[in-house]
Design an enzyme around this catalytic site. Structure first.
Site, short mmCIF file in Angstrom:
data_model
loop_
_atom_site.label_atom_id
_atom_site.label_comp_id
_atom_site.label_asym_id
_atom_site.label_seq_id
_atom_site.Cartn_x
_atom_site.Cartn_y
_atom_site.Cartn_z
CG HIS A 179 -1.73 1.20 1.43
ND1 HIS A 179 -1.90 1.83 2.65
CD2 HIS A 179 -2.43 1.93 0.53
CE1 HIS A 179 -2.68 2.88 2.49
NE2 HIS A 179 -3.01 2.97 1.22
CA CA Z 1 0.42 -0.38 -4.29
#
Ligand code: CA
Ligand code: VJV
Ligand code: ZN
Length: 388
Positions: A179
């Protein structure tokens, strides 16, 4: 060496500094700046450097680094001393643990990859490049005053800040398997940057533990940045078909609604099959299709690196994506040229080393059609709150 014809009226710039490749995070650390040497070896043996403007990037200045990072953190980063080799506990600013070790030349390393991203962004701002590339950047986890997940200085945030001097709206897209939390958080409160990350998400079990579908930006009263964070949480084993469909569908809708005037694509290669830290089954073709789609949008495009822990595959992907940027991908010989330095590294998988071949052991695809459809419909709903 065979040169490649430079497309007329279309400029691709390549920003790098060979000094970056010489840094070592320490024995057995997954992040290997040397993978950039391997990527460069492929790019140059195909003659792609003749079709780009190539720049040896400079160090970012203190002032430029302060555009995002705090003075006390930069002071510490500059003076931090190499710790005892067996010391694994992170210290101040999360520096010195096993993820973010303090190594020889750390501050130079950070200043160089940041300088390359800032240079690349400036080339886009003054219309000297249509696509600018920095494979040494993409270190998306770094915070204002904290190192995180192999990242110390957030070159992406610094590059986007440069783009915002000229561009009203920037779309940031992140295909690293992790992320893109640092970039998302930096632009939490503005509607001038939309962030979109696709990543493996499994609650707290996969680093950095954030990036669920409902994480869309703080929606407290009057925050213009609300709804401008887009997260695509995925499970192990996603394949090219699902990945590229999700990418093109979601990016297409984001572009329609947000109307960006520039795009930054973080091309973390740990989303490839066979990655030492990754969990996906994405191939060089699928990863590259994301780059090709962004190019087709005909907006100023910044391509930056990121993760990628199986060096031969990182090199394959970034060489292929460089060829897409230039527009010579269809004419490249898939068999890696005989004279390529380090060619032996690519023979690992097959007799004739090729650029695009099936990578890694296939993983079971844990992403159901139902879940993938649900992700697209939830994000489509979210985008109703966004205006260009
Ligand atoms: Ca990513
Ligand atoms: O999962 C974590 C954090 C821990 C504490 C530290 N130990 C080593 C691992 C678990 C909770 N960190 C992740 C960080 C991933 C960073 C990804 C960066 C990017 O690709 O998104 C952008 C460039 C993690 N996963 C795997 C490791 N760390 C790891 C670190 C090592 C290692 C093996 C695995 C550090 C040193 C050595 N081996 C020798
Ligand atoms: Zn990653």
């Amino acid at each position: 060496k065979n040169g490649i014809v430079r497309p007329k009226g279309y400029n691709v710039s390549w920003h790098s500094n060979p000094e970056i490749e010489k840094h070592h995070f320490g024995h057995a650390h997954p992040m290997k700046p040397w993978r950039l040497t391997l990527a460069k070896s492929l790019i140059m043996s195909y003659g792609m450097h003749t079709a780009m403007d190539t720049y040896v990037s400079r160090l970012a200045t203190r002032e430029e680094l302060e555009d995002f990072h705090s003075e006390d953190y930069l002071d510490y980063l500059k003076t931090a001393k190499v710790a005892m080799p067996d010391d694994e506990t992170p210290k101040d600013y999360n520096l010195g643990g096993s993820d973010c070790p303090i190594f020889e030349g750390l501050f130079n390393y950070c200043s160089m990859y940041a300088g390359a991203s800032i240079d690349a962004a400036r080339k886009l701002c003054n219309n000297e490049s249509d696509i600018a590339i920095n494979w040494s950047g993409g270190l998306h986890h770094a915070k204002k005053a904290e190192a995180s997940g192999f990242c110390y200085v957030n070159d992406i945030v610094l590059a986007i800040l440069q783009l915002l001097r000229k561009h009203p709206r920037v779309l940031y897209i992140d295909i690293d398997v992790h992320h893109g939390d640092g970039v998302e958080e930096a632009f939490w409160s503005t509607d001038r940057v939309m962030t979109l990350s696709m990543h493996k998400y499994d609650g707290l079990n996969f680093f950095p533990g954030t990036g669920d579908l409902d994480r869309t930006g703080p929606d407290n009263e009057g925050n213009p940045g609300a709804h401008h964070a887009i997260n695509v949480p995925l499970s192990d084993g996603i394949d090219d078909e699902q990945y590229v469909w999700l990418f093109t569908t979601i990016v297409g809708r984001c572009v329609d609604k947000f109307q960006p005037t520039a795009i930054v694509l973080q091309c973390g290669a740990d989303s490839l099959a066979g990655d030492r830290l990754g969990r996906f089954n994405v191939q060089v073709q699928g990863h590259g299709a994301c780059v090709a789609y962004c190019k087709s949008l005909k907006l100023p495009l910044l391509l930056i690196g990121g993760g990628g822990y199986t060096p031969r595959n990182v090199a394959r992907a970034w060489a292929h994506e460089t060829s897409i940027a230039i527009g010579c991908d269809e004419t490249l010989d898939p068999i890696i040229p005989e004279h390529t330095p380090y060619r032996e590294h690519f023979r690992h998988d097959t007799l004739f080393p090729t650029l695009e071949q099936i990578l890694g052991e296939p993983r079971v695809n844990r992403n159901t059609k139902k879940k993938v459809d649900e992700i697209v419909s939830t994000i489509t709903e979210q985008l109703r709150f966004v205006n260009g």
